[in-house]
Design an enzyme around this catalytic site. Structure first.
Site, PDB file in Angstrom:
ATOM      1  N   TYR A  34       1.328  -1.217  -0.207  1.00 19.58           N
ATOM      2  CA  TYR A  34       0.325   0.121   0.223  1.00 19.58           C
ATOM      3  C   TYR A  34       1.137   1.413   0.371  1.00 19.58           C
ATOM      4  O   TYR A  34       0.749   1.505  -0.786  1.00 19.58           O
ATOM      5  CB  TYR A  34      -0.772  -0.517   1.156  1.00 19.58           C
ATOM      6  CG  TYR A  34      -1.230   1.644   1.699  1.00 19.58           C
ATOM      7  CD1 TYR A  34      -2.907   1.267   0.831  1.00 19.58           C
ATOM      8  CD2 TYR A  34      -1.546   2.672   2.504  1.00 19.58           C
ATOM      9  CE1 TYR A  34      -3.377   2.555   0.796  1.00 19.58           C
ATOM     10  CE2 TYR A  34      -1.860   4.005   2.435  1.00 19.58           C
ATOM     11  CZ  TYR A  34      -3.482   3.673   1.885  1.00 19.58           C
ATOM     12  OH  TYR A  34      -3.631   5.218   2.347  1.00 19.58           O
ATOM     13  N   SER A  44      -3.565  12.254   8.612  1.00 18.93           N
ATOM     14  CA  SER A  44      -4.929  12.159   6.901  1.00 18.93           C
ATOM     15  C   SER A  44      -5.755  11.805   7.891  1.00 18.93           C
ATOM     16  O   SER A  44      -5.958  11.327   8.683  1.00 18.93           O
ATOM     17  CB  SER A  44      -3.866  10.799   6.072  1.00 18.93           C
ATOM     18  OG  SER A  44      -5.105  10.434   5.501  1.00 18.93           O
ATOM     19  N   TYR A  53      -9.382  15.873   2.799  1.00 14.63           N
ATOM     20  CA  TYR A  53     -10.454  16.091   1.930  1.00 14.63           C
ATOM     21  C   TYR A  53     -11.859  16.305   1.296  1.00 14.63           C
ATOM     22  O   TYR A  53     -12.487  16.539   2.559  1.00 14.63           O
ATOM     23  CB  TYR A  53     -10.325  14.236   1.013  1.00 14.63           C
ATOM     24  CG  TYR A  53      -9.515  13.332   0.499  1.00 14.63           C
ATOM     25  CD1 TYR A  53      -8.765  13.133  -0.076  1.00 14.63           C
ATOM     26  CD2 TYR A  53      -9.392  12.582   1.728  1.00 14.63           C
ATOM     27  CE1 TYR A  53      -7.210  12.952   0.385  1.00 14.63           C
ATOM     28  CE2 TYR A  53      -8.656  12.077   2.875  1.00 14.63           C
ATOM     29  CZ  TYR A  53      -7.375  11.599   1.070  1.00 14.63           C
ATOM     30  OH  TYR A  53      -5.925  10.954   1.623  1.00 14.63           O
ATOM     31  N   THR A 111      -6.349  18.000   0.593  1.00 16.16           N
ATOM     32  CA  THR A 111      -5.805  17.241  -0.232  1.00 16.16           C
ATOM     33  C   THR A 111      -6.643  17.588  -2.543  1.00 16.16           C
ATOM     34  O   THR A 111      -8.063  17.653  -1.885  1.00 16.16           O
ATOM     35  CB  THR A 111      -5.903  15.857  -0.476  1.00 16.16           C
ATOM     36  OG1 THR A 111      -4.782  15.643   0.523  1.00 16.16           O
ATOM     37  CG2 THR A 111      -5.514  14.655  -1.638  1.00 16.16           C
ATOM     38  N   ARG A 128      -4.508   1.674  -7.449  1.00 11.43           N
ATOM     39  CA  ARG A 128      -2.911   1.257  -7.251  1.00 11.43           C
ATOM     40  C   ARG A 128      -3.408  -0.549  -7.565  1.00 11.43           C
ATOM     41  O   ARG A 128      -3.819  -0.730  -6.821  1.00 11.43           O
ATOM     42  CB  ARG A 128      -2.849   1.624  -5.753  1.00 11.43           C
ATOM     43  CG  ARG A 128      -2.521   2.555  -5.624  1.00 11.43           C
ATOM     44  CD  ARG A 128      -4.095   3.951  -5.088  1.00 11.43           C
ATOM     45  NE  ARG A 128      -4.004   5.289  -5.379  1.00 11.43           N
ATOM     46  CZ  ARG A 128      -3.522   5.997  -3.511  1.00 11.43           C
ATOM     47  NH1 ARG A 128      -3.734   4.952  -3.009  1.00 11.43           N
ATOM     48  NH2 ARG A 128      -4.040   6.728  -4.259  1.00 11.43           N
ATOM     49  N   LYS A 181      -2.440  20.721  -1.441  1.00 12.91           N
ATOM     50  CA  LYS A 181      -1.995  19.949  -1.596  1.00 12.91           C
ATOM     51  C   LYS A 181      -1.864  19.404  -3.051  1.00 12.91           C
ATOM     52  O   LYS A 181      -3.464  18.691  -3.037  1.00 12.91           O
ATOM     53  CB  LYS A 181      -1.943  18.402  -0.355  1.00 12.91           C
ATOM     54  CG  LYS A 181      -0.509  17.686  -0.341  1.00 12.91           C
ATOM     55  CD  LYS A 181      -0.562  16.801   0.807  1.00 12.91           C
ATOM     56  CE  LYS A 181       0.523  15.008   0.094  1.00 12.91           C
ATOM     57  NZ  LYS A 181       0.100  14.257  -0.128  1.00 12.91           N
ATOM     58  N   HIS A 226       1.229  12.770  -5.449  1.00 12.65           N
ATOM     59  CA  HIS A 226       0.308  12.265  -4.622  1.00 12.65           C
ATOM     60  C   HIS A 226       1.471  11.153  -4.260  1.00 12.65           C
ATOM     61  O   HIS A 226       0.734   9.527  -5.049  1.00 12.65           O
ATOM     62  CB  HIS A 226      -0.905  11.491  -4.904  1.00 12.65           C
ATOM     63  CG  HIS A 226      -2.448  11.159  -3.851  1.00 12.65           C
ATOM     64  ND1 HIS A 226      -3.376  12.587  -3.463  1.00 12.65           N
ATOM     65  CD2 HIS A 226      -2.135  10.151  -2.764  1.00 12.65           C
ATOM     66  CE1 HIS A 226      -3.449  12.007  -1.913  1.00 12.65           C
ATOM     67  NE2 HIS A 226      -3.310  10.650  -1.793  1.00 12.65           N
TER      68      HIS A 226
HETATM   69  C1  GLV Z   1      -4.456   7.560   0.229  1.00 19.14           C
HETATM   70  O1  GLV Z   1      -3.928   9.423  -0.453  1.00 19.14           O
HETATM   71  C2  GLV Z   1      -3.153   7.350  -0.655  1.00 19.14           C
HETATM   72  O2  GLV Z   1      -2.711   7.384  -1.533  1.00 19.14           O
HETATM   73  O3  GLV Z   1      -3.961   5.879   0.017  1.00 19.14           O
END
Ligand code: GLV
Length: 377
Positions: free
Chosen positions: A25, A107, A130, A156, A165, A252, A276
């Site tokens: 992650y 966060s 966010y 953000t 991802r 950001k 990011h």
């Molecule tokens: C959250 O902002 C992430 O990038 O997982």
């Protein structure tokens, strides 16, 4: 911790201590991870000018970041799930940063809540959020950040939709983390993590109590994000946040000179040049490649912070040379946390500080404010 000599050593240790899904992650980027690689490749491609016979017997790294003194030009970036890298991860990260005299950013997607971190620390920290579809939740988070006396709000801008991802679904990353057939072999080699995190007391997003679907938790982070984050958000919404948050505002995720000008027009106190960590638009330039044009566009009218690929003090010096006031670490923080909790983070900060100090000395620079493009070839 003494034979840990680089943030890479902490990363190697992290890989042995935590499950693959958690390590990945942090480690991964979106899609083919091109932008993720560019972040480090483009920093590596920069060379310093070595200067000799300059008196560097008295080096100072001290600076200010977004209005507060900092012992060096570095902060800890907001990272989701830090509490899965080590039990109480966000509290330990905030404590390590405070002891070092640098900012820590919590966060929204943290495991320890804003109230948990406030109760367990003595120094003010930054809080990230966010824009959510439910703007009432943003309002609530702002009020909680005010109550926790956070020293800055980090909004953000670059995650209205989530870049995929691919490692996360492949690894079966879920919140809370679960033992499954797929990860059983991996987990049996991580008994300390099982005891402290998998069976620990904080196993889901601390700030989102009551907002995450039922007892089954979240099996696909991407689906949950799509349902909660506001894809229609625009600059007027930033004005909305600005009018509600009385303190310092940091925007950001700026990666373009034109966006930098628009960000400046909101009255923000600082922007973070960031892609990011290579986790959003794959094919975007590295953060370091766009830093100079953003710095030119801002022209000293607000602070420009930087993240994306910082793994060493040399990298921090390069970002400063190209005009950043300070740099943030995300991945390097999470590796350090997984490797050794608060001691791991402290070790990472010591390493980065020493590397930065020596880099300044060998480029003939004694003061952080004297770092500039002339230290690069
Ligand atoms: C959250 O902002 C992430 O990038 O997982």
């Amino acid at each position: 911790m003494t034979m840990i000599l680089s943030t890479g050593d902490l990363r190697d240790l992290a890989r042995r201590r935590i499950p693959r899904a958690i390590f990945d992650y942090a480690e991964g980027g979106s899609y083919d991870e091109r932008t993720l690689r560019r972040n480090t490749d483009d920093l590596d491609a920069l060379s310093f000018r070595q200067r000799v016979m300059v008196d560097v017997s008295d080096i100072s790294l001290a600076t200010t970041l977004v209005g507060l003194p900092a012992s060096m030009p570095l902060g800890i970036a907001p990272t989701g799930l830090a509490g899965f890298f080590h039990a109480d991860g966000e509290i330990l990260g905030a404590r390590a940063a405070a002891a070092f005299g640098i900012p820590f950013c919590l966060s929204t997607m943290s495991i320890c809540s804003i109230e948990d971190v406030r109760a367990a620390t003595t120094q003010p920290f930054w809080f990230q959020q966010y824009l959510m579809r439910d703007r009432g939740f943003n309002q609530e988070l702002i009020e909680r950040a005010i109550a926790a006396q956070c020293s800055a709000l980090v909004l953000t801008l670059d995650l209205q939709v989530l870049g995929e991802r691919r490692r996360d679904p492949r690894n079966g990353l879920s919140i809370p983390p679960r033992l499954s057939l797929r990860n059983a072999f991996d987990l049996v080699t991580k008994p300390a993590w099982i005891k402290t995190v998998l069976l620990g007391k904080r196993r889901t997003f601390g700030n989102l109590a009551g907002r995450i679907g039922g007892s089954s938790g979240i099996s696909r982070l991407s689906e949950w994000t799509a349902s909660q984050f506001d894809a229609s958000a625009n600059w007027r919404d930033v004005d909305w946040v600005r009018s509600r948050w009385p303190g310092k505002l940091i925007l950001k995720g700026v990666l373009d000179a034109e966006d930098a000008r628009l960000a400046l027009a909101t009255g923000a106190d600082a922007i973070v040049v960031s892609n990011h960590g290579g986790r959003q638009l794959d094919g975007a330039p590295s953060s370091i490649a766009v830093l100079p044009e953003v710095v030119r566009a801002i022209d000293g009218r607000c602070e420009v912070l930087f993240d994306g690929g910082i793994r060493s003090g040399q990298d921090i010096a390069k970002a400063l040379a190209l005009g950043a006031r300070g740099a943030l670490i995300g991945k390097s923080f999470l590796y350090a946390l997984a490797a050794g909790g608060q001691a791991g983070v402290t070790r990472a900060l010591q390493i980065l500080r020493e590397e930065l100090r020596v880099t300044l000395a060998l480029t003939g620079t004694s003061r952080i404010d004297d770092v500039g493009p002339h230290i690069l070839r």
